[in-house]
Design a protein around this motif. Structure first.
Motif, short mmCIF file in Angstrom:
data_model
loop_
_atom_site.label_atom_id
_atom_site.label_comp_id
_atom_site.label_asym_id
_atom_site.label_seq_id
_atom_site.Cartn_x
_atom_site.Cartn_y
_atom_site.Cartn_z
N ILE A 165 64.81 28.05 49.73
CA ILE A 165 66.06 27.29 49.93
C ILE A 165 67.17 28.23 50.36
O ILE A 165 67.32 29.33 49.83
CB ILE A 165 66.47 26.55 48.64
N LYS A 166 67.96 27.80 51.32
CA LYS A 166 69.13 28.55 51.77
C LYS A 166 70.38 27.68 51.64
O LYS A 166 70.34 26.49 51.91
CB LYS A 166 68.96 28.99 53.23
N LYS A 167 71.45 28.30 51.23
CA LYS A 167 72.73 27.59 51.15
C LYS A 167 73.60 27.96 52.35
O LYS A 167 73.44 29.03 52.95
CB LYS A 167 73.46 27.92 49.85
N LEU A 168 74.49 27.07 52.70
CA LEU A 168 75.45 27.34 53.77
C LEU A 168 76.68 28.01 53.15
O LEU A 168 77.28 27.49 52.21
CB LEU A 168 75.89 26.03 54.45
N GLN A 169 77.01 29.18 53.66
CA GLN A 169 78.24 29.86 53.23
C GLN A 169 79.20 29.83 54.44
O GLN A 169 78.91 30.41 55.48
CB GLN A 169 77.95 31.29 52.79
N ILE A 170 80.33 29.17 54.27
CA ILE A 170 81.23 28.95 55.39
C ILE A 170 82.66 29.33 55.02
O ILE A 170 83.10 29.09 53.88
CB ILE A 170 81.16 27.47 55.87
N ASN A 171 83.34 29.97 55.94
CA ASN A 171 84.73 30.38 55.73
C ASN A 171 85.68 29.34 56.32
O ASN A 171 85.37 28.68 57.32
CB ASN A 171 85.00 31.74 56.38
N LEU A 172 86.84 29.23 55.71
CA LEU A 172 87.85 28.32 56.22
C LEU A 172 89.23 28.84 55.85
O LEU A 172 89.39 29.59 54.89
CB LEU A 172 87.66 26.90 55.67
N VAL A 173 90.22 28.46 56.65
CA VAL A 173 91.62 28.80 56.37
C VAL A 173 92.36 27.49 56.13
O VAL A 173 92.21 26.54 56.91
CB VAL A 173 92.27 29.57 57.53
N ILE A 174 93.13 27.44 55.05
CA ILE A 174 93.87 26.22 54.73
C ILE A 174 95.35 26.53 54.53
O ILE A 174 95.72 27.62 54.13
CB ILE A 174 93.33 25.54 53.45
N GLU A 175 96.18 25.55 54.85
CA GLU A 175 97.59 25.60 54.47
C GLU A 175 97.69 24.98 53.08
O GLU A 175 97.32 23.82 52.88
CB GLU A 175 98.45 24.83 55.47
N ASP A 176 98.17 25.77 52.13
CA ASP A 176 98.10 25.37 50.73
C ASP A 176 98.79 24.04 50.43
O ASP A 176 98.33 23.27 49.58
CB ASP A 176 98.71 26.47 49.85
N GLU A 177 99.90 23.77 51.13
CA GLU A 177 100.65 22.55 50.83
C GLU A 177 100.00 21.30 51.44
O GLU A 177 100.32 20.19 51.05
CB GLU A 177 102.09 22.67 51.33
N LYS A 178 99.13 21.51 52.39
CA LYS A 178 98.54 20.37 53.10
C LYS A 178 97.12 20.03 52.64
O LYS A 178 96.69 18.88 52.74
CB LYS A 178 98.53 20.63 54.62
N ILE A 179 96.40 21.03 52.18
CA ILE A 179 94.98 20.82 51.87
C ILE A 179 94.70 21.02 50.38
O ILE A 179 95.05 22.05 49.80
CB ILE A 179 94.10 21.79 52.69
N SER A 180 94.06 20.02 49.78
CA SER A 180 93.59 20.13 48.41
C SER A 180 92.10 20.48 48.45
O SER A 180 91.30 19.73 49.04
CB SER A 180 93.79 18.79 47.67
N LEU A 181 91.75 21.61 47.86
CA LEU A 181 90.34 22.01 47.86
C LEU A 181 89.47 21.04 47.07
O LEU A 181 88.31 20.80 47.42
CB LEU A 181 90.20 23.43 47.30
N ASP A 182 90.02 20.48 46.00
CA ASP A 182 89.25 19.50 45.22
C ASP A 182 88.89 18.30 46.08
O ASP A 182 87.74 17.83 46.07
CB ASP A 182 90.07 19.04 44.00
#
Length: 206
Positions: A165-182
């Motif tokens: 099994i392999k997992k996907l590891q992906i990077n992302l950039v977010i604007e803290d006030e606009k994006i909720s990680l939850d």
């Protein structure tokens, strides 16, 4: 007569007419004339009755931390126009209007330059499939299909986790006030045909 009578409607009307075509009481920048007039108010002008005076008041309020450093002598009496109300000029000539607009644009650009950049974070997200038969290309395509203002997907790779099994590891950039990680993780976990779960592997502020 200066702009110090802000109790009567007549005094407010004179000020409202004066700043209808001006951003400042005198000249093309804030001075002690504006400070003295501003400080004569006990409360801000009523916007519905005196919209131009209200605009001027709110604008001058932005300079309050700088009042003491503005040009002019605060100890001297200030007169914006002559003793007769008929002397109140309503229209600016074309050259004066042009200069005023240039000064306003310069000021707006200066203020804009002081605007703080949006706070951003770089996040590394682990997305785990159900098993070794999960279509990882379809899983990644599903994740990247999420588009939001303030979200930018980056590089990715497949990382072995055991038993083929392999997992996907992906990077992302977010604007803290606009994006909720939850909320973002809930949306990713919603791709139930491919995704078993997602976890934040790393996160740092830009």
């Amino acid at each position: 007569m200066g702009f110090t009578d802000f109790v009567s409607d007549s005094g407010m009307t004179l000020l409202d007419s004066w700043v209808k075509t001006r951003s400042y009481i005198v000249g093309y920048g804030p001075t002690q004339a504006d400070v003295k007039s501003f400080q004569a108010f006990s409360s801000q002008p009523a916007v519905e009755k005196f919209p131009h005076a209200y605009r001027w008041y709110k604008h001058i309020a932005t300079f309050e931390p700088e009042f003491s450093s503005l040009p002019g002598d605060p100890s001297k009496a200030f007169t914006a126009y002559g003793p007769e109300a008929s002397e109140l000029p309503i229209e600016e000539d074309a050259e004066a209007a042009r200069i005023r607009e240039e000064r306003l644009k310069e000021y707006a650009a200066k203020k804009a330059g002081k605007t703080k950049p949006a706070a951003k974070s770089v996040v590394t997200l682990d997305v785990k499939p159900w098993d070794d038969e999960t279509d990882m290309k379809a899983l990644e395509a599903s994740v990247r299909s999420i588009e939001k203002d303030g979200l930018v997907w980056g590089q990715s790779k497949l990382v072995p986790v055991g038993f083929g099994i392999k997992k996907l590891q992906i990077n992302l950039v977010i604007e803290d006030e606009k994006i909720s990680l939850d909320e973002l993780q809930e949306e990713i976990d919603g791709f139930e045909d491919y995704v078993q779960s997602s976890d934040i592997a790393a996160m740092q502020k830009l």
